[in-house]
Design an enzyme around this catalytic site. Structure first.
Site, PDB file in Angstrom:
ATOM      1  N   ILE A 127     -18.472   6.655   8.829  1.00 51.91           N
ATOM      2  CA  ILE A 127     -18.262   6.677   7.202  1.00 51.91           C
ATOM      3  C   ILE A 127     -18.431   5.333   6.626  1.00 51.91           C
ATOM      4  O   ILE A 127     -17.863   4.403   7.024  1.00 51.91           O
ATOM      5  CB  ILE A 127     -16.765   7.279   6.905  1.00 51.91           C
ATOM      6  CG1 ILE A 127     -16.967   7.347   5.472  1.00 51.91           C
ATOM      7  CG2 ILE A 127     -15.655   6.648   7.319  1.00 51.91           C
ATOM      8  CD1 ILE A 127     -15.899   8.540   4.973  1.00 51.91           C
ATOM      9  N   ALA A 128     -19.180   5.125   5.522  1.00 45.75           N
ATOM     10  CA  ALA A 128     -19.988   3.915   4.917  1.00 45.75           C
ATOM     11  C   ALA A 128     -19.287   3.776   3.552  1.00 45.75           C
ATOM     12  O   ALA A 128     -20.028   4.407   2.735  1.00 45.75           O
ATOM     13  CB  ALA A 128     -21.304   3.780   5.138  1.00 45.75           C
ATOM     14  N   GLU A 249      -6.680   9.355   7.895  1.00 47.48           N
ATOM     15  CA  GLU A 249      -6.945   8.064   8.617  1.00 47.48           C
ATOM     16  C   GLU A 249      -5.853   7.115   8.861  1.00 47.48           C
ATOM     17  O   GLU A 249      -5.650   6.469   9.743  1.00 47.48           O
ATOM     18  CB  GLU A 249      -8.236   7.558   8.013  1.00 47.48           C
ATOM     19  CG  GLU A 249      -9.075   6.536   8.937  1.00 47.48           C
ATOM     20  CD  GLU A 249     -10.381   5.978   8.279  1.00 47.48           C
ATOM     21  OE1 GLU A 249     -10.483   6.345   7.101  1.00 47.48           O
ATOM     22  OE2 GLU A 249     -10.848   4.889   8.649  1.00 47.48           O
ATOM     23  N   ARG A 250      -5.235   7.079   7.529  1.00 44.21           N
ATOM     24  CA  ARG A 250      -4.119   6.014   7.680  1.00 44.21           C
ATOM     25  C   ARG A 250      -2.812   6.298   8.612  1.00 44.21           C
ATOM     26  O   ARG A 250      -2.156   5.650   9.420  1.00 44.21           O
ATOM     27  CB  ARG A 250      -3.351   5.761   6.338  1.00 44.21           C
ATOM     28  CG  ARG A 250      -4.193   4.984   5.454  1.00 44.21           C
ATOM     29  CD  ARG A 250      -3.921   5.134   3.929  1.00 44.21           C
ATOM     30  NE  ARG A 250      -5.023   4.375   3.313  1.00 44.21           N
ATOM     31  CZ  ARG A 250      -5.348   4.772   1.947  1.00 44.21           C
ATOM     32  NH1 ARG A 250      -4.824   5.440   1.334  1.00 44.21           N
ATOM     33  NH2 ARG A 250      -6.565   4.154   1.569  1.00 44.21           N
ATOM     34  N   ARG A 275       8.634 -13.508  35.885  1.00 41.20           N
ATOM     35  CA  ARG A 275       8.065 -15.049  35.645  1.00 41.20           C
ATOM     36  C   ARG A 275       9.454 -16.127  35.746  1.00 41.20           C
ATOM     37  O   ARG A 275      10.246 -15.567  34.825  1.00 41.20           O
ATOM     38  CB  ARG A 275       7.415 -15.161  34.255  1.00 41.20           C
ATOM     39  CG  ARG A 275       7.108 -16.568  33.816  1.00 41.20           C
ATOM     40  CD  ARG A 275       5.773 -16.881  34.503  1.00 41.20           C
ATOM     41  NE  ARG A 275       5.507 -18.530  33.832  1.00 41.20           N
ATOM     42  CZ  ARG A 275       4.878 -19.030  34.762  1.00 41.20           C
ATOM     43  NH1 ARG A 275       3.921 -18.668  35.629  1.00 41.20           N
ATOM     44  NH2 ARG A 275       4.462 -20.420  34.130  1.00 41.20           N
TER      45      ARG A 275
HETATM   46  C1  LIG Z   1     -13.274  -3.863  12.090  1.00 36.81           C
HETATM   47  C2  LIG Z   1     -13.464  -3.467  11.045  1.00 36.81           C
HETATM   48  C3  LIG Z   1     -13.780  -2.243  10.877  1.00 36.81           C
HETATM   49  C4  LIG Z   1     -14.267  -1.459   9.661  1.00 36.81           C
HETATM   50  N1  LIG Z   1     -14.544  -0.245   9.448  1.00 36.81           N
HETATM   51  C5  LIG Z   1     -14.966   0.540   8.352  1.00 36.81           C
HETATM   52  C6  LIG Z   1     -15.586   1.689   8.516  1.00 36.81           C
HETATM   53  O1  LIG Z   1     -15.978   2.378   9.636  1.00 36.81           O
HETATM   54  N2  LIG Z   1     -16.179   2.076   7.142  1.00 36.81           N
HETATM   55  C7  LIG Z   1     -15.872   1.569   5.906  1.00 36.81           C
HETATM   56  O2  LIG Z   1     -16.097   1.899   4.800  1.00 36.81           O
HETATM   57  N3  LIG Z   1     -15.403   0.262   6.066  1.00 36.81           N
HETATM   58  C8  LIG Z   1     -14.976  -0.293   7.177  1.00 36.81           C
HETATM   59  N4  LIG Z   1     -14.217  -1.381   6.952  1.00 36.81           N
HETATM   60  C9  LIG Z   1     -13.806  -2.211   5.896  1.00 36.81           C
HETATM   61  C10 LIG Z   1     -12.434  -2.328   5.585  1.00 36.81           C
HETATM   62  O3  LIG Z   1     -11.902  -0.820   4.968  1.00 36.81           O
HETATM   63  C11 LIG Z   1     -12.347  -3.506   4.512  1.00 36.81           C
HETATM   64  O4  LIG Z   1     -12.516  -4.663   5.018  1.00 36.81           O
HETATM   65  C12 LIG Z   1     -11.038  -3.330   3.618  1.00 36.81           C
HETATM   66  O5  LIG Z   1     -10.731  -2.172   2.779  1.00 36.81           O
HETATM   67  C13 LIG Z   1     -10.755  -4.594   2.806  1.00 36.81           C
HETATM   68  O6  LIG Z   1     -11.622  -4.891   1.862  1.00 36.81           O
HETATM   69  P1  LIG Z   1     -12.689  -6.310   2.078  1.00 36.81           P
HETATM   70  O7  LIG Z   1     -12.933  -6.655   3.529  1.00 36.81           O
HETATM   71  O8  LIG Z   1     -13.816  -6.334   1.022  1.00 36.81           O
HETATM   72  O9  LIG Z   1     -11.537  -7.213   1.375  1.00 36.81           O
HETATM   73  P2  LIG Z   1     -11.192  -7.393  -0.230  1.00 36.81           P
HETATM   74  O10 LIG Z   1     -11.017  -6.130  -0.915  1.00 36.81           O
HETATM   75  O11 LIG Z   1     -12.085  -8.654  -0.676  1.00 36.81           O
HETATM   76  O12 LIG Z   1      -9.365  -7.944  -0.124  1.00 36.81           O
HETATM   77  C14 LIG Z   1      -9.276  -9.495   0.381  1.00 36.81           C
HETATM   78  C15 LIG Z   1      -7.732  -9.555   0.363  1.00 36.81           C
HETATM   79  O13 LIG Z   1      -7.369  -9.300  -1.144  1.00 36.81           O
HETATM   80  C16 LIG Z   1      -6.423  -8.390  -0.998  1.00 36.81           C
HETATM   81  N5  LIG Z   1      -6.473  -7.439  -2.397  1.00 36.81           N
HETATM   82  C17 LIG Z   1      -7.533  -6.792  -2.642  1.00 36.81           C
HETATM   83  N6  LIG Z   1      -7.405  -6.053  -3.942  1.00 36.81           N
HETATM   84  C18 LIG Z   1      -6.049  -6.005  -3.966  1.00 36.81           C
HETATM   85  C19 LIG Z   1      -5.168  -5.807  -5.066  1.00 36.81           C
HETATM   86  N7  LIG Z   1      -5.501  -4.716  -6.100  1.00 36.81           N
HETATM   87  N8  LIG Z   1      -3.762  -6.271  -5.109  1.00 36.81           N
HETATM   88  C20 LIG Z   1      -3.335  -7.098  -3.981  1.00 36.81           C
HETATM   89  N9  LIG Z   1      -4.080  -7.651  -3.076  1.00 36.81           N
HETATM   90  C21 LIG Z   1      -5.561  -7.183  -3.073  1.00 36.81           C
HETATM   91  C22 LIG Z   1      -6.621  -7.482   0.229  1.00 36.81           C
HETATM   92  O14 LIG Z   1      -5.555  -6.970   0.551  1.00 36.81           O
HETATM   93  C23 LIG Z   1      -7.158  -8.694   1.109  1.00 36.81           C
HETATM   94  O15 LIG Z   1      -6.093  -9.331   1.674  1.00 36.81           O
HETATM   95  C24 LIG Z   1     -13.776  -2.044   8.405  1.00 36.81           C
HETATM   96  C25 LIG Z   1     -13.517  -3.477   8.393  1.00 36.81           C
HETATM   97  C26 LIG Z   1     -12.998  -4.149   9.580  1.00 36.81           C
HETATM   98  C27 LIG Z   1     -12.619  -5.503   9.731  1.00 36.81           C
END
Ligand SMILES: Cc1cc2nc3c(=O)[nH]c(=O)nc-3n(C[C@H](O)[C@H](O)[C@H](O)COP(=O)(O)OP(=O)(O)OC[C@H]3O[C@@H](n4cnc5c(N)ncnc54)[C@H](O)[C@@H]3O)c2cc1C
Length: 384
Positions: A127-128, A249-250, A275
């Site tokens: 899922i993307a 999922e959660r 140990r």
């Molecule tokens: C190993 C891995 C597997 C994944 N698999 C999938 C997948 O299969 N499909 C898919 O679609 N995605 C996937 N993801 C993506 C994942 O769901 C996102 O990384 C996640 O939703 C956070 O988005 P971001 O990385 O853009 O961080 P950002 O949204 O940039 O967030 C950065 C920081 O800001 C905080 N933040 C953002 N908004 C708020 C707010 N409103 N209030 C307070 N804090 C906030 C966040 O909590 C975080 O600490 C995967 C990620 C990883 C690392």
């Protein structure tokens, strides 16, 4: 890894107990021995998927009519638990999630076409949603799906997509109406990726943990998809569909979190009894005992809350706020426990050949994906 069963959850009935024994044996025999290789090559051989399908580990809570196991979330929880305890991650969780989107929104014909090969492990799901500039803020996605006759034409890119490397079926969140700001312009479109012109994935991204499941970027360049692959058949429902399915999922993530927390305490308790330091086992030091007592208590409190969520889900009564609480609190607890347990291993805890080191590295992302824990707190706060 050895296990110390503390108590059996009330949702584990006879059939689930028997199923757990089969899953446990399969995981130990067919999956655990290959983990070092899977991590080095960013994923299993595709044969692992078909073996898991044959053994009945895939789509366990999908009706038998569609090739699934015909079980409930209790069966799914057992699979998630056994895999997580053994640090085996190869994308089965996302695969199941995709199946649930299809169950909820696909047409009867699509379910019959897609779900049976998914259950056999022949067709992998991804899922993307996430894009380079839109993760937590899913309303800001830019991937577009423009309608042209009987097709949608997709353009854009995604990142961090689990299973993306080999997925034959990808649910893509895309803007079908760029003029609508926010959530209502988004739709979910199913890509059948085999030989699909304009569709491409990048090489596996180098991750801190969970290296056994490949995470990739995805690119869409004028990708033509039949209009019938619009999930649910109505444009603009994508955001609502994601909000409806993300709680499932959660809870999957919460199950893994508690399993790892319990297993970390168990392996650490054994380690500190073997140990020695200053002429006696580490376990004889009060700090060691107190830390482990804290960890075990936290894990057990988590187990009871998780059990409550699972029982309410099975009864059709689980609310989204509780699911957000489970994802947030249980993954935070997992991280705290695993970190304390690593500390009690000393330098050996930092060596990746020790399970506690892998648990520590794998645990970190649990607080980030499927909605970060900060987003979970927003969801919980909305309920106040
Ligand atoms: C190993 C891995 C597997 C994944 N698999 C999938 C997948 O299969 N499909 C898919 O679609 N995605 C996937 N993801 C993506 C994942 O769901 C996102 O990384 C996640 O939703 C956070 O988005 P971001 O990385 O853009 O961080 P950002 O949204 O940039 O967030 C950065 C920081 O800001 C905080 N933040 C953002 N908004 C708020 C707010 N409103 N209030 C307070 N804090 C906030 C966040 O909590 C975080 O600490 C995967 C990620 C990883 C690392």
């Amino acid at each position: 890894m050895h296990r110390d069963v503390i108590f059996e959850s009330p949702w584990v009935k006879d059939d689930v107990r028997l199923f757990r024994e089969n899953v446990r044996a399969f995981v130990a025999r067919e999956l655990v021995p290959h983990q070092a290789r899977w991590r080095a090559q960013h994923g299993p051989e595709l044969e692992a998927w078909t073996k898991a399908g044959t053994a009945g580990l895939l789509l366990v809570d999908v009706p038998e009519d569609y090739g699934g196991g015909g079980g409930t979330f209790a069966h799914e929880a057992v699979v998630l638990d056994e895999l997580a305890r053994n640090c085996v991650y190869f994308g089965t969780q996302v695969h199941t999630t995709v199946a649930h989107y299809l169950l909820a929104y696909a047409t009867e014909e699509q379910k019959r076409r897609w779900l049976p090969p998914m259950a056999r492990g022949e067709l992998l799901g991804a899922i993307a949603m996430t894009e380079p500039h839109a993760g937590s803020d899913l309303q800001a996605i830019k991937t577009s799906a423009r309608r042209e006759g009987a097709h949608y034409i997709l353009n854009g890119s995604k990142t961090f997509i689990t299973n993306g490397a080999h997925a034959g079926l990808v649910i893509v969140a895309a803007k079908t109406n760029p003029k609508v700001i926010g959530m209502r312009g988004t739709s979910l479109i199913v890509l059948e990726t085999a030989g699909l012109p304009g569709y491409r994935t990048g090489r596996p991204l180098e991750k801190l943990g969970m290296q056994g499941q490949a995470t990739v970027e995805m690119f869409f360049d004028e990708v033509r998809v039949p209009a019938a692959n619009l999930l649910g058949g109505v444009e603009g429902r994508g955001f609502a569909q994601m909000m409806e399915q993300l709680p499932y999922e959660r809870l999957q993530i919460a199950v893994g979190a508690v399993a790892v927390a319990e297993e970390a305490v168990a392996i650490t308790a054994r380690y500190v009894k073997e140990r020695n330091a200053f002429g006696k086992p580490l376990f004889d030091l009060q700090n060691t005992r107190f830390k482990l007592a804290e960890c075990r208590t936290r894990a057990q409190v988590g187990r009871v809350f998780l059990d409550s969520c699972i029982e309410r889900l099975l009864a059709g009564q689980l609310d989204d706020t509780s699911t957000a609480m489970a994802k947030y609190w249980l993954t935070e607890s997992q991280n705290q426990i695993v970190d304390e347990c690593l500390q009690l291993h000393g330098g050996y805890g930092y060596m990746t050949e020790y399970p506690i080191a892998r648990m520590w590295a794998d645990a970190r992302v649990q607080r980030i994906y499927a909605g970060s824990n900060e987003i979970m707190k927003e969801l919980i706060a909305w309920s106040l």
